[in-house]
Design a protein around this motif. Structure first.
Motif, PDB file in Angstrom:
ATOM      1  N   ILE A 154       0.852  -1.186   0.000  1.00 40.10           N
ATOM      2  CA  ILE A 154       0.000   0.000   0.000  1.00 40.10           C
ATOM      3  C   ILE A 154       0.890   1.239   0.000  1.00 40.10           C
ATOM      4  O   ILE A 154       1.743   1.412   0.863  1.00 40.10           O
TER       5      ILE A 154
ATOM      6  N   SER B 286      -0.449  16.044  -4.570  1.00 39.79           N
ATOM      7  CA  SER B 286       0.170  15.302  -5.663  1.00 39.79           C
ATOM      8  C   SER B 286       1.647  15.074  -5.353  1.00 39.79           C
ATOM      9  O   SER B 286       2.250  15.832  -4.594  1.00 39.79           O
TER      10      SER B 286
ATOM     11  N   THR C  16       6.240   7.548 -11.513  1.00 40.24           N
ATOM     12  CA  THR C  16       4.967   7.439 -10.817  1.00 40.24           C
ATOM     13  C   THR C  16       5.054   6.288  -9.816  1.00 40.24           C
ATOM     14  O   THR C  16       5.953   5.451  -9.882  1.00 40.24           O
TER      15      THR C  16
ATOM     16  N   ASN D 236       2.090   1.599  -7.054  1.00 37.81           N
ATOM     17  CA  ASN D 236       1.028   1.125  -6.172  1.00 37.81           C
ATOM     18  C   ASN D 236      -0.164   2.067  -6.087  1.00 37.81           C
ATOM     19  O   ASN D 236      -1.108   1.814  -5.355  1.00 37.81           O
ATOM     20  N   ASN D 237      -0.120   3.158  -6.821  1.00 44.22           N
ATOM     21  CA  ASN D 237      -1.194   4.144  -6.749  1.00 44.22           C
ATOM     22  C   ASN D 237      -1.743   4.387  -8.151  1.00 44.22           C
ATOM     23  O   ASN D 237      -1.052   4.956  -9.003  1.00 44.22           O
ATOM     24  N   VAL D 238      -2.960   3.947  -8.384  1.00 45.74           N
ATOM     25  CA  VAL D 238      -3.545   4.105  -9.733  1.00 45.74           C
ATOM     26  C   VAL D 238      -4.157   5.478  -9.947  1.00 45.74           C
ATOM     27  O   VAL D 238      -4.622   5.780 -11.037  1.00 45.74           O
ATOM     28  N   TYR D 239      -4.163   6.328  -8.913  1.00 46.00           N
ATOM     29  CA  TYR D 239      -4.822   7.621  -9.050  1.00 46.00           C
ATOM     30  C   TYR D 239      -3.823   8.662  -9.521  1.00 46.00           C
ATOM     31  O   TYR D 239      -2.890   9.027  -8.811  1.00 46.00           O
ATOM     32  N   LEU D 240      -4.026   9.083 -10.749  1.00 45.06           N
ATOM     33  CA  LEU D 240      -3.112   9.994 -11.437  1.00 45.06           C
ATOM     34  C   LEU D 240      -3.933  11.117 -12.045  1.00 45.06           C
ATOM     35  O   LEU D 240      -5.048  10.894 -12.516  1.00 45.06           O
TER      36      LEU D 240
ATOM     37  N   ARG E  10      -3.476  14.374 -14.859  1.00 48.07           N
ATOM     38  CA  ARG E  10      -2.635  15.093 -15.815  1.00 48.07           C
ATOM     39  C   ARG E  10      -2.798  16.590 -15.615  1.00 48.07           C
ATOM     40  O   ARG E  10      -3.898  17.094 -15.467  1.00 48.07           O
ATOM     41  N   ASP E  11      -1.669  17.302 -15.592  1.00 49.44           N
ATOM     42  CA  ASP E  11      -1.694  18.763 -15.607  1.00 49.44           C
ATOM     43  C   ASP E  11      -0.838  19.203 -16.798  1.00 49.44           C
ATOM     44  O   ASP E  11       0.388  19.102 -16.733  1.00 49.44           O
TER      45      ASP E  11
ATOM     46  N   VAL F 190       1.977  14.030 -15.690  1.00 49.39           N
ATOM     47  CA  VAL F 190       1.032  13.206 -14.943  1.00 49.39           C
ATOM     48  C   VAL F 190       1.636  12.899 -13.583  1.00 49.39           C
ATOM     49  O   VAL F 190       2.780  12.447 -13.510  1.00 49.39           O
ATOM     50  N   THR F 191       0.890  13.165 -12.526  1.00 51.05           N
ATOM     51  CA  THR F 191       1.408  12.859 -11.188  1.00 51.05           C
ATOM     52  C   THR F 191       0.375  12.080 -10.392  1.00 51.05           C
ATOM     53  O   THR F 191      -0.823  12.172 -10.633  1.00 51.05           O
TER      54      THR F 191
ATOM     55  N   ARG G 277     -11.615  18.988  -8.937  1.00 52.71           N
ATOM     56  CA  ARG G 277     -12.596  18.215  -8.151  1.00 52.71           C
ATOM     57  C   ARG G 277     -13.991  18.872  -8.188  1.00 52.71           C
ATOM     58  O   ARG G 277     -14.745  18.837  -7.187  1.00 52.71           O
TER      59      ARG G 277
END
Lengths: 407, 407
Positions: free
Chosen positions: B52, B111, B122, B125-129, B131-132, B136-137, B212
């Protein structure tokens, strides 16, 4: 570009430009420069690398590049490689590693990752990433042939919505992805609906991302090869409200091992989905206006749902379906399969379409199922492709299946 | 879970289970195992790492982990760090590097990226990315306080649609993102509309991902703090049909240096956007039912659009706006600013809201603009935050601004 335009104005000013005017311009230039860099510098945590990777060359060979001067070994792994072994990149004098495919690649949407001293890494020069369950990989597209269906082309585009619906059967509010074809909002016609189901570990994002469903449908409709239709992509995990990160569970780590995927709940609750769509969209509310198809676990769902509700779907697509005969102990849905199939086929579905790849681990199960259908004299269409249990095949199947619907 | 259930059945079978029955079960188990692993093995190119990261601990400190046994140095960079310098991770005996924040983090969407021997990577273990522009972070969220507005909570959810519209002024078909609040589809009411504009390098995806906006609006409405409203997020780059990857330009590398961003085209064509929305949604078709707000370049657009069409918007929000007085040579939109402002304020907009961070590089420009408004006696509301030109601030501004609308 705008900044360069400004710079030219400043460096080569017509005589009418006063000193004050030029100073003002310089100030604006400074602000514009900061504006265009601000999000990079403060949010994106590094400028990435100023190079093109991957580069699809004119002959459809592809070059990958990575600036990693301190790495000892850089490799690439991906579904474009002919072997399962990663390929080595070669280090240049400038610290940039490079790999060019030895031959042109066939048209396809490909995915890849770098291995930097053994660590799986995304390509910092490629912002196009797709998540598959718990893994995110870079993608690129080599156009031409069928793969032109996977591209965004200069055609009329449908609308893609993420929308929540209430499932009284599951007692949940759940998220689905809905594609409405170009023109839907502007006319008053009724449209047929394709219900398109994902596989194990997938969710309502799978067909729209890995499956390129938007692009395939936009392009097939624009070419006159498929009827304009609504495509509904629900979440096929009965325990989930929505895709990972899209529910109150937060940003958790996804898993393919979910409860309540193949034990009857999805099948039992499926009329909730159809009722919602029929109540909220201008649909053809009849068997003749409904198709259901799914890949892998979604093929298993499509198989059971279509026989459980024999008056609901006139078109059925089983894409690399996880046909398993012995589920009788789990749910009423799985009981009396043969009797239900008899009823379903007695009602003459317009299309019962089975597709699988030659090396799919589910090939045998599908072969046995086709033998059963043959023995009973139930009519179906069979499409066999190369390779196995892959998104490549599911995109092919969608692009073959959709033109057969609602004719 | 389902597989474990099966395994238990097999390992501890009741007497009634025959040998054949158990063998069938074993076969199904094998298929299920393959199903759940198939997409990993064949598509995702490696299992990632079974750990995790990031882990938000109970005290809101956060632990990051990376399995990189061959790396010599692993660092982390991110907007949660108090300094601009990356922090070092510590290598464990098992090759897993770890970093725990020295103190609990304040609630926020953060981020971060790893630097593995200097290479920006990247977190596998973290699929939440997110793009800016071209970077991509990974992101993570520490809940509590205002950041609870940025979470998906167990509330009624609006619909998010990506939809194409025709702009006769720009002679283009263009993509926009549209949020309709929960309940919109089920009733026949008319809804007010907030037009929400992105900054330089952004596009129609910026507010919905980095901003968001869906979560903020869902939560504010559910708490009764904001009126249910439609939120329209168009693309503010007049040269672009759509976000990178979403147009016929293909999967190209994004840039923040786009032509036709601040030279009048967006402002001149904005009535096309409003007409499209008023024609396609149940809107309050009046000044009192329309708000416009934007960040940075989008604030510049909102400033010019609202004075160019003084009967269109009763609510204006300038978030870290790129106010630049001297644009007169570019477009009729930028001419006669003082006269246009006079007309706009003579019509008594219900809210003219200016927000900026104390360290924003645009602070001075905004201060000068407020002085001008003060000198003229034009009424506005001012909101000053800490820090600078950051998405953190733009999320705060949206969550402060939306409750003030349409009351």
């Amino acid at each position: 570009m705008q900044i360069i335009f400004y710079l030219c104005q400043i460096l080569d000013p017509p005589e009418k430009y006063s000193y004050t005017f030029i100073m003002k311009k310089l100030l604006i230039l400074a602000v514009l420069l900061q504006l265009s860099l601000a999000s990079f510098a403060q949010q994106a945590l590094g400028r990435g690398q100023n190079m093109i990777s991957p580069e699809v060359n004119p002959d459809n060979s592809v070059t990958f590049r990575l600036n990693a001067p301190k790495a000892e070994k850089v490799q690439i792994t991906g579904d474009f490689l002919t072997s399962q072994t990663p390929s080595d990149l070669t280090k240049g004098d400038d610290g940039v590693w490079e790999f060019k495919t030895p031959a042109p690649l066939k048209p396809e949407l490909y995915s890849y990752s770098f291995l930097v001293d053994g660590l799986k890494s995304t390509d910092p020069n490629n912002v196009y990433l797709i998540r598959d369950v718990a893994t995110v990989t870079n993608v690129f597209l080599v156009g031409g042939g069928r793969a032109d269906l996977y591209k965004v082309n200069d055609v009329a585009h449908g609308t893609v919505s993420r929308r929540w619906y209430s499932s009284p059967t599951l007692k949940m509010t759940r998220r689905m992805t809905i594609y409405t074809p170009a023109g839907y909002e502007a006319d008053n016609k009724r449209y047929p609906v394709l219900y398109l189901l994902h596989g194990m570990g997938g969710d309502e994002e799978a067909w729209i991302s890995l499956g390129r469903a938007t692009q395939i449908m936009d392009n097939l409709v624009a070419q006159g090869k498929a009827k304009p239709m609504i495509v509904v992509m629900p979440n096929g995990n009965a325990s989930q409200e929505a895709a990972p990160g899209e529910s109150a569970l937060g940003l958790y780590k996804p898993t393919s091992q979910l409860p309540k995927t193949m034990e009857g709940s999805i099948e039992e609750s499926f009329p909730d989905v159809v009722n919602f769509i029929d109540s909220n969209y201008r649909t053809v509310k009849a068997k003749s206006g409904r198709a259901i198809a799914g890949l892998s676990m979604g093929g298993f769902h499509a198989y059971h749902i279509s026989k459980q509700y024999p008056d609901m779907f006139d078109y059925v697509g089983l894409f690399s379906a996880a046909i398993m005969s012995e589920r009788e102990n789990q749910s009423p849905v799985y009981q009396d399969s043969e009797a239900k199939l008899k009823t379903q086929f007695a009602k003459n579905p317009k299309l019962y379409w089975i597709a699988i790849g030659k090396t799919d681990f589910l090939y045998k199960g599908n072969e046995d199922y086709r033998k059963l259908l043959d023995a009973k004299g139930y009519k179906y269409t069979y499409y066999e492709s190369e390779e196995g249990h892959l998104w490549k095949n599911w995109r092919i199947y969608l692009s073959e299946f959709a033109p057969l619907l609602f004719n």
